[in-house]
Design a protein around this motif. Sequence first.
Motif, PDB file in Angstrom:
ATOM      1  N   GLY A  90       0.984  -1.304   0.004  1.00  0.00           N
ATOM      2  CA  GLY A  90       0.070  -0.078   0.117  1.00  0.00           C
ATOM      3  C   GLY A  90       0.785   1.259   0.134  1.00  0.00           C
ATOM      4  N   ILE A  91       2.194   1.270   0.301  1.00  0.00           N
ATOM      5  CA  ILE A  91       2.886   2.254   0.433  1.00  0.00           C
ATOM      6  C   ILE A  91       3.095   3.059  -0.994  1.00  0.00           C
ATOM      7  CG2 ILE A  91       5.362   3.329   0.509  1.00  0.00           C
ATOM      8  CD1 ILE A  91       3.732   3.347   3.235  1.00  0.00           C
ATOM      9  N   ARG A  92       3.634   2.332  -1.826  1.00  0.00           N
ATOM     10  CA  ARG A  92       3.658   2.805  -3.354  1.00  0.00           C
ATOM     11  C   ARG A  92       2.429   3.406  -3.689  1.00  0.00           C
ATOM     12  NH1 ARG A  92       8.715   1.129  -5.087  1.00  0.00           N
ATOM     13  NH2 ARG A  92       9.644  -0.678  -4.471  1.00  0.00           N
ATOM     14  N   GLU A  93       1.220   2.836  -3.369  1.00  0.00           N
ATOM     15  CA  GLU A  93      -0.020   3.494  -3.972  1.00  0.00           C
ATOM     16  C   GLU A  93      -0.285   4.599  -3.364  1.00  0.00           C
ATOM     17  OE1 GLU A  93       0.142  -1.032  -4.890  1.00  0.00           O
ATOM     18  OE2 GLU A  93       0.623   0.221  -3.005  1.00  0.00           O
ATOM     19  N   LEU A  94      -0.170   4.824  -2.116  1.00  0.00           N
ATOM     20  CA  LEU A  94      -0.483   5.852  -1.176  1.00  0.00           C
ATOM     21  C   LEU A  94       0.477   7.154  -1.524  1.00  0.00           C
ATOM     22  CD1 LEU A  94      -1.667   7.390   1.094  1.00  0.00           C
ATOM     23  CD2 LEU A  94      -0.192   6.263   2.470  1.00  0.00           C
ATOM     24  N   ILE A  95       1.858   6.967  -1.970  1.00  0.00           N
ATOM     25  CA  ILE A  95       2.579   7.791  -2.463  1.00  0.00           C
ATOM     26  C   ILE A  95       2.160   8.571  -3.571  1.00  0.00           C
ATOM     27  CG2 ILE A  95       4.875   8.323  -3.245  1.00  0.00           C
ATOM     28  CD1 ILE A  95       6.088   6.373  -0.991  1.00  0.00           C
ATOM     29  N   ALA A  96       1.715   7.573  -4.773  1.00  0.00           N
ATOM     30  CA  ALA A  96       1.187   8.050  -5.871  1.00  0.00           C
ATOM     31  C   ALA A  96      -0.035   8.834  -5.683  1.00  0.00           C
ATOM     32  CB  ALA A  96       1.011   6.593  -6.695  1.00  0.00           C
ATOM     33  N   GLU A  97      -0.847   8.344  -4.781  1.00  0.00           N
ATOM     34  CA  GLU A  97      -2.056   9.288  -4.715  1.00  0.00           C
ATOM     35  C   GLU A  97      -1.962  10.493  -3.877  1.00  0.00           C
ATOM     36  OE1 GLU A  97      -6.773   8.633  -3.055  1.00  0.00           O
ATOM     37  OE2 GLU A  97      -5.097   6.837  -3.134  1.00  0.00           O
ATOM     38  N   LEU A  98      -0.852  10.768  -3.097  1.00  0.00           N
ATOM     39  CA  LEU A  98      -0.385  11.900  -2.566  1.00  0.00           C
ATOM     40  C   LEU A  98       0.243  12.675  -3.752  1.00  0.00           C
ATOM     41  CD1 LEU A  98       1.119  10.846   0.773  1.00  0.00           C
ATOM     42  CD2 LEU A  98      -1.202  11.819   0.437  1.00  0.00           C
ATOM     43  N   GLN A  99       1.002  12.130  -4.463  1.00  0.00           N
ATOM     44  CA  GLN A  99       1.751  13.021  -5.695  1.00  0.00           C
ATOM     45  C   GLN A  99       0.496  13.399  -6.638  1.00  0.00           C
ATOM     46  OE1 GLN A  99       4.413  10.614  -7.850  1.00  0.00           O
ATOM     47  NE2 GLN A  99       5.672  12.050  -8.136  1.00  0.00           N
ATOM     48  N   SER A 100      -0.384  12.556  -6.981  1.00  0.00           N
ATOM     49  CA  SER A 100      -1.417  13.020  -7.886  1.00  0.00           C
ATOM     50  C   SER A 100      -2.196  14.156  -7.131  1.00  0.00           C
ATOM     51  CB  SER A 100      -2.441  11.715  -8.395  1.00  0.00           C
ATOM     52  OG  SER A 100      -3.182  11.385  -7.121  1.00  0.00           O
ATOM     53  N   GLY A 101      -2.491  14.024  -6.019  1.00  0.00           N
ATOM     54  CA  GLY A 101      -3.123  15.136  -5.356  1.00  0.00           C
ATOM     55  C   GLY A 101      -2.267  16.217  -4.960  1.00  0.00           C
ATOM     56  N   GLY A 102      -1.240  16.323  -5.434  1.00  0.00           N
ATOM     57  CA  GLY A 102      -0.182  17.651  -5.250  1.00  0.00           C
ATOM     58  C   GLY A 102       0.269  17.736  -3.648  1.00  0.00           C
ATOM     59  N   ILE A 103       0.049  16.844  -2.921  1.00  0.00           N
ATOM     60  CA  ILE A 103       0.492  16.910  -1.697  1.00  0.00           C
ATOM     61  C   ILE A 103       2.008  16.686  -1.174  1.00  0.00           C
ATOM     62  CG2 ILE A 103      -0.168  16.085   0.808  1.00  0.00           C
ATOM     63  CD1 ILE A 103      -2.748  15.481  -0.190  1.00  0.00           C
ATOM     64  N   PRO A 104       2.705  17.505  -0.806  1.00  0.00           N
ATOM     65  CA  PRO A 104       3.889  17.286  -0.342  1.00  0.00           C
ATOM     66  C   PRO A 104       4.209  16.100   0.560  1.00  0.00           C
ATOM     67  CG  PRO A 104       3.593  19.761  -0.461  1.00  0.00           C
ATOM     68  CD  PRO A 104       2.316  19.142  -0.432  1.00  0.00           C
ATOM     69  N   ARG A 105       5.467  15.439   0.442  1.00  0.00           N
ATOM     70  CA  ARG A 105       5.686  14.371   1.362  1.00  0.00           C
ATOM     71  C   ARG A 105       7.276  14.573   1.951  1.00  0.00           C
ATOM     72  NH1 ARG A 105       4.155  13.805  -3.181  1.00  0.00           N
ATOM     73  NH2 ARG A 105       6.071  13.109  -4.080  1.00  0.00           N
ATOM     74  N   ALA A 106       7.197  14.192   3.250  1.00  0.00           N
ATOM     75  CA  ALA A 106       8.410  13.974   3.921  1.00  0.00           C
ATOM     76  C   ALA A 106       8.492  12.561   4.677  1.00  0.00           C
ATOM     77  CB  ALA A 106       8.783  15.068   4.609  1.00  0.00           C
ATOM     78  N   ILE A 107       9.616  12.217   5.213  1.00  0.00           N
ATOM     79  CA  ILE A 107       9.933  11.121   6.186  1.00  0.00           C
ATOM     80  C   ILE A 107      10.597  12.012   7.231  1.00  0.00           C
ATOM     81  CG2 ILE A 107      11.500   9.321   6.645  1.00  0.00           C
ATOM     82  CD1 ILE A 107      11.242   8.208   3.902  1.00  0.00           C
ATOM     83  N   ALA A 108       9.919  11.297   8.537  1.00  0.00           N
ATOM     84  CA  ALA A 108      10.669  11.656   9.686  1.00  0.00           C
ATOM     85  C   ALA A 108      10.971  10.710  10.699  1.00  0.00           C
ATOM     86  CB  ALA A 108       9.612  12.936  10.409  1.00  0.00           C
ATOM     87  N   SER A 109      12.045  10.048  10.801  1.00  0.00           N
ATOM     88  CA  SER A 109      12.212   8.861  11.280  1.00  0.00           C
ATOM     89  C   SER A 109      13.122   8.818  12.489  1.00  0.00           C
ATOM     90  CB  SER A 109      12.999   7.789  10.076  1.00  0.00           C
ATOM     91  OG  SER A 109      13.167   6.596  10.650  1.00  0.00           O
ATOM     92  N   SER A 110      13.017   7.865  13.161  1.00  0.00           N
ATOM     93  CA  SER A 110      14.168   7.700  14.377  1.00  0.00           C
ATOM     94  C   SER A 110      15.381   7.057  14.077  1.00  0.00           C
ATOM     95  CB  SER A 110      13.381   7.039  15.662  1.00  0.00           C
ATOM     96  OG  SER A 110      12.378   7.827  16.065  1.00  0.00           O
TER      97      SER A 110
END
Length: 219
Positions: A90-110
């Motif tokens: 589901g991660i690849r699909e979620l990233i693609a959907e966010l991208q298509s919606g023009g929503i910026p994305r970041a990773i915040a990891s420990s």
Amino acid sequence: MIEAFIFDMDGVIIDSEPLHFDVDRQVLEYYGYSITQEQLEGYVGMTNPEFWSILRGEYGMSQTVEEIIEYQLGIKIGVLKAAQMQPIEGIRELIAELQSGGIPRAIASSSPRVFIEAVLEKFGLQGEFDFVVSSEEVPRGKPSPDVYLRAAELLGADPSRCVVLEDARHGIAAAKAAGMHCIGFVNPNSGNQDLSRADLIVNDIRDIRLADLAKVEEK
């Protein structure tokens, strides 16, 4: 509408908690100590320096935190590179959907940046995130909000208009302390995590859609 979406990494993008648990047990055994799975689950979401500082004190280890982490990371990255793994479904699909919606994305990891970058390279995801932040690059790790606030700052987003995807109690606490909305992902391999503070809880990342994000913002 939300301004940005921020991903935790371990247990969200990569099902890596079993890897972390196994390597951390191996490291402790190498130094002559033992720890249970249940004990390790309590530290999920913490940075390496914080985690090993606590264990070093509890076990009276003579090695420095830096020495322990150097040994640990060498094993961990080797295991990662050799493992037959793909991103969590589901991660690849979620990233693609966010991208298509023009929503910026970041990773915040420990995780340390070197491990984050190794994961992104393994999965071919290097270009899918606008920014990557490690908790080791901010003053305080999760459950403090620093890493999420830094991600929002880099994204130019209002924290109250950000949605976070997390699988761990410490991470959800960090997101909420940052004033962000949070989706809790139930990952059985992350151990017994209390996700009750999340605004929305899902068992499958494939169930997260842009319409859900609007609902999360309303809470």
